[in-house]
Motif scaffolding. Structure first.
Motif, PDB file in Angstrom:
ATOM      1  N   VAL A 198       0.911  -1.239  -0.111  1.00 51.77           N
ATOM      2  CA  VAL A 198       0.151   0.084  -0.028  1.00 51.77           C
ATOM      3  C   VAL A 198       0.748   1.157   0.066  1.00 51.77           C
ATOM      4  CG1 VAL A 198      -1.638   1.263   1.268  1.00 51.77           C
ATOM      5  CG2 VAL A 198      -1.775  -1.370   1.196  1.00 51.77           C
ATOM      6  N   GLU A 199       0.887   2.088  -1.189  1.00 50.51           N
ATOM      7  CA  GLU A 199       1.640   3.149  -1.256  1.00 50.51           C
ATOM      8  C   GLU A 199       0.720   4.395  -0.507  1.00 50.51           C
ATOM      9  OE1 GLU A 199       2.349   0.882  -5.242  1.00 50.51           O
ATOM     10  OE2 GLU A 199       0.709   1.426  -3.793  1.00 50.51           O
ATOM     11  N   SER A 200       1.543   5.486  -0.078  1.00 46.03           N
ATOM     12  CA  SER A 200       0.819   6.704   0.293  1.00 46.03           C
ATOM     13  C   SER A 200       2.045   7.655   0.238  1.00 46.03           C
ATOM     14  CB  SER A 200       0.321   6.464   1.783  1.00 46.03           C
ATOM     15  OG  SER A 200       1.247   6.202   2.470  1.00 46.03           O
ATOM     16  N   GLY A 201       1.623   9.163   0.385  1.00 37.65           N
ATOM     17  CA  GLY A 201       2.455  10.000   0.386  1.00 37.65           C
ATOM     18  C   GLY A 201       2.534  11.058  -0.861  1.00 37.65           C
ATOM     19  N   GLY A 202       1.685  10.451  -1.806  1.00 40.45           N
ATOM     20  CA  GLY A 202       1.551  11.565  -2.979  1.00 40.45           C
ATOM     21  C   GLY A 202       0.852  12.894  -2.772  1.00 40.45           C
ATOM     22  N   GLY A 203       0.971  13.730  -3.930  1.00 42.30           N
ATOM     23  CA  GLY A 203       0.204  14.653  -3.543  1.00 42.30           C
ATOM     24  C   GLY A 203       0.615  15.575  -4.846  1.00 42.30           C
ATOM     25  N   LEU A 204       0.370  16.747  -4.582  1.00 42.97           N
ATOM     26  CA  LEU A 204       0.507  18.227  -5.347  1.00 42.97           C
ATOM     27  C   LEU A 204       1.667  18.967  -4.621  1.00 42.97           C
ATOM     28  CD1 LEU A 204      -0.143  20.204  -8.052  1.00 42.97           C
ATOM     29  CD2 LEU A 204      -1.701  21.142  -6.532  1.00 42.97           C
TER      30      LEU A 204
ATOM     31  N   SER B 186       5.550   6.382   0.871  1.00 43.06           N
ATOM     32  CA  SER B 186       5.828   5.098   1.638  1.00 43.06           C
ATOM     33  C   SER B 186       4.974   3.973   1.018  1.00 43.06           C
ATOM     34  CB  SER B 186       4.743   5.278   3.067  1.00 43.06           C
ATOM     35  OG  SER B 186       5.548   6.563   3.808  1.00 43.06           O
ATOM     36  N   CYS B 187       5.603   2.920   1.084  1.00 44.01           N
ATOM     37  CA  CYS B 187       4.909   1.542   0.798  1.00 44.01           C
ATOM     38  C   CYS B 187       4.967   0.629   2.164  1.00 44.01           C
ATOM     39  CB  CYS B 187       5.958   1.132  -0.226  1.00 44.01           C
ATOM     40  SG  CYS B 187       5.589  -0.496  -0.696  1.00 44.01           S
ATOM     41  N   ALA B 188       3.820   0.349   2.440  1.00 44.94           N
ATOM     42  CA  ALA B 188       3.719  -0.320   3.807  1.00 44.94           C
ATOM     43  C   ALA B 188       3.260  -1.884   2.929  1.00 44.94           C
ATOM     44  CB  ALA B 188       2.267  -0.183   4.798  1.00 44.94           C
ATOM     45  N   TYR B 189       4.149  -2.696   3.453  1.00 39.32           N
ATOM     46  CA  TYR B 189       3.826  -4.063   3.014  1.00 39.32           C
ATOM     47  C   TYR B 189       3.574  -5.009   4.277  1.00 39.32           C
ATOM     48  CZ  TYR B 189       8.780  -4.577   4.878  1.00 39.32           C
ATOM     49  OH  TYR B 189       9.824  -4.521   5.764  1.00 39.32           O
TER      50      TYR B 189
ATOM     51  N   ARG C 159       8.770  -1.621  10.934  1.00 36.15           N
ATOM     52  CA  ARG C 159       7.617  -1.134  11.058  1.00 36.15           C
ATOM     53  C   ARG C 159       7.004  -1.637   9.584  1.00 36.15           C
ATOM     54  NH1 ARG C 159       7.313   5.132  13.191  1.00 36.15           N
ATOM     55  NH2 ARG C 159       8.519   4.680  15.175  1.00 36.15           N
ATOM     56  N   ASP C 160       7.791  -2.549   8.657  1.00 38.78           N
ATOM     57  CA  ASP C 160       7.399  -3.032   7.516  1.00 38.78           C
ATOM     58  C   ASP C 160       6.728  -2.260   6.314  1.00 38.78           C
ATOM     59  OD1 ASP C 160       5.529  -5.959   9.079  1.00 38.78           O
ATOM     60  OD2 ASP C 160       7.656  -5.595   8.634  1.00 38.78           O
ATOM     61  N   VAL C 161       7.767  -1.043   6.291  1.00 37.09           N
ATOM     62  CA  VAL C 161       7.827   0.157   5.523  1.00 37.09           C
ATOM     63  C   VAL C 161       8.765   0.389   4.595  1.00 37.09           C
ATOM     64  CG1 VAL C 161       7.058   2.438   5.213  1.00 37.09           C
ATOM     65  CG2 VAL C 161       5.998   1.035   7.228  1.00 37.09           C
ATOM     66  N   VAL C 162       8.666   0.687   3.531  1.00 36.04           N
ATOM     67  CA  VAL C 162       9.907   1.202   2.743  1.00 36.04           C
ATOM     68  C   VAL C 162       9.367   2.628   2.222  1.00 36.04           C
ATOM     69  CG1 VAL C 162      10.857  -1.001   2.022  1.00 36.04           C
ATOM     70  CG2 VAL C 162       9.044   0.300   0.466  1.00 36.04           C
ATOM     71  N   TYR C 163      10.650   3.601   1.970  1.00 35.21           N
ATOM     72  CA  TYR C 163      10.393   4.781   1.784  1.00 35.21           C
ATOM     73  C   TYR C 163      10.961   5.311   0.391  1.00 35.21           C
ATOM     74  CZ  TYR C 163       8.973   4.946   6.588  1.00 35.21           C
ATOM     75  OH  TYR C 163       8.397   4.776   7.835  1.00 35.21           O
ATOM     76  N   LEU C 164      10.464   6.284  -0.310  1.00 30.95           N
ATOM     77  CA  LEU C 164      11.076   6.800  -1.472  1.00 30.95           C
ATOM     78  C   LEU C 164      11.254   8.348  -1.206  1.00 30.95           C
ATOM     79  CD1 LEU C 164      13.038   6.059  -4.068  1.00 30.95           C
ATOM     80  CD2 LEU C 164      10.654   7.007  -5.283  1.00 30.95           C
ATOM     81  N   GLN C 165      12.253   9.001  -0.754  1.00 34.56           N
ATOM     82  CA  GLN C 165      12.567  10.288  -0.710  1.00 34.56           C
ATOM     83  C   GLN C 165      12.848  10.982  -2.067  1.00 34.56           C
ATOM     84  OE1 GLN C 165      12.019  12.497   2.021  1.00 34.56           O
ATOM     85  NE2 GLN C 165      12.534  14.079   1.051  1.00 34.56           N
TER      86      GLN C 165
ATOM     87  N   ASP D  22       8.492  14.585 -13.256  1.00 32.24           N
ATOM     88  CA  ASP D  22       8.387  13.611 -12.144  1.00 32.24           C
ATOM     89  C   ASP D  22       6.864  13.329 -11.892  1.00 32.24           C
ATOM     90  OD1 ASP D  22      10.991  15.042 -10.323  1.00 32.24           O
ATOM     91  OD2 ASP D  22      11.032  13.314 -11.424  1.00 32.24           O
ATOM     92  N   THR D  23       5.999  14.082 -12.740  1.00 32.41           N
ATOM     93  CA  THR D  23       4.527  13.805 -12.373  1.00 32.41           C
ATOM     94  C   THR D  23       4.010  12.375 -12.962  1.00 32.41           C
ATOM     95  OG1 THR D  23       3.947  16.433 -12.507  1.00 32.41           O
ATOM     96  CG2 THR D  23       2.223  14.501 -13.170  1.00 32.41           C
ATOM     97  N   GLY D  24       3.554  11.790 -11.944  1.00 37.01           N
ATOM     98  CA  GLY D  24       2.935  10.648 -12.389  1.00 37.01           C
ATOM     99  C   GLY D  24       2.480   9.498 -11.129  1.00 37.01           C
ATOM    100  N   THR D  25       2.151   8.335 -11.501  1.00 36.47           N
ATOM    101  CA  THR D  25       1.768   7.539 -10.421  1.00 36.47           C
ATOM    102  C   THR D  25       2.926   6.793  -9.940  1.00 36.47           C
ATOM    103  OG1 THR D  25      -0.481   7.256 -11.377  1.00 36.47           O
ATOM    104  CG2 THR D  25       0.111   5.531  -9.958  1.00 36.47           C
ATOM    105  N   TYR D  26       3.250   6.593  -8.833  1.00 36.97           N
ATOM    106  CA  TYR D  26       4.467   5.901  -8.151  1.00 36.97           C
ATOM    107  C   TYR D  26       4.086   4.617  -7.538  1.00 36.97           C
ATOM    108  CZ  TYR D  26       7.131   9.934  -9.223  1.00 36.97           C
ATOM    109  OH  TYR D  26       8.049  10.937  -9.764  1.00 36.97           O
ATOM    110  N   TYR D  27       4.447   3.701  -7.835  1.00 45.79           N
ATOM    111  CA  TYR D  27       4.230   2.173  -7.224  1.00 45.79           C
ATOM    112  C   TYR D  27       5.556   1.591  -6.908  1.00 45.79           C
ATOM    113  CZ  TYR D  27       0.530   2.343 -11.027  1.00 45.79           C
ATOM    114  OH  TYR D  27      -0.397   2.841 -11.852  1.00 45.79           O
ATOM    115  N   CYS D  28       5.194   0.888  -5.629  1.00 49.84           N
ATOM    116  CA  CYS D  28       6.213  -0.190  -5.083  1.00 49.84           C
ATOM    117  C   CYS D  28       5.912  -1.412  -5.773  1.00 49.84           C
ATOM    118  CB  CYS D  28       6.229  -0.086  -3.742  1.00 49.84           C
ATOM    119  SG  CYS D  28       4.947  -0.496  -2.871  1.00 49.84           S
ATOM    120  N   ALA D  29       6.602  -2.483  -5.778  1.00 55.06           N
ATOM    121  CA  ALA D  29       6.438  -3.877  -6.355  1.00 55.06           C
ATOM    122  C   ALA D  29       7.480  -4.592  -5.557  1.00 55.06           C
ATOM    123  CB  ALA D  29       6.389  -3.778  -7.771  1.00 55.06           C
TER     124      ALA D  29
END
Length: 128
Positions: free
Chosen positions: A5-11, A21-24, A76-82, A90-97
């Protein structure tokens, strides 16, 4: 069942920063490789960064090297991308896999076709 589950996106304005963040769940981090990918408007998925659980050394795409940092908090079972110094491109949808390291075959760490399980993505929009 593995879930991401990714989160943290925005304008954000050009030059700004975000931490995604990507919670796994359902996996042991040491047994997987985790990747971050971006899909821009009308484009395919591009690999940005990846980290294997057993050595925790991130690989970065040349296009973002120096602007992104992949980190993990396995407690915490999370990875991050700063992502720093954001640009309109850089606009787009960001995924973790993820891909199991037990899966046979060689693969490139930043190749989206190498990954089996994907999150739903989080949208990042960078205004100029």
């Amino acid at each position: 069942e593995v879930q991401l589950v990714e989160s943290g996106g925005g304008l954000v304005q050009t030059g700004g920063s975000l931490r995604l963040s990507c919670a796994y769940s359902g996996l042991v981090f040491n047994d997987y490789i985790v990747g971050w990918f971006r899909q821009g408007p009308g484009k395919g998925r591009q690999g940005l960064a990846a980290m294997t659980g057993h050595n925790r050394r991130p690989d970065y795409a040349d296009s973002v090297k120096g602007r992104v940092t992949f980190s993990e908090d396995s407690a915490r079972d999370v990875v991050y991308l700063q992502i720093n110094r954001l640009r309109p491109e850089d606009t787009g949808t960001y995924y973790c896999a993820v891909r199991s390291l037990r899966k046979a075959g060689t693969f490139l760490h930043l190749d989206p076709d190498a990954y089996d399980i994907w999150g739903q993505g989080t949208q990042v929009t960078v205004s100029s």
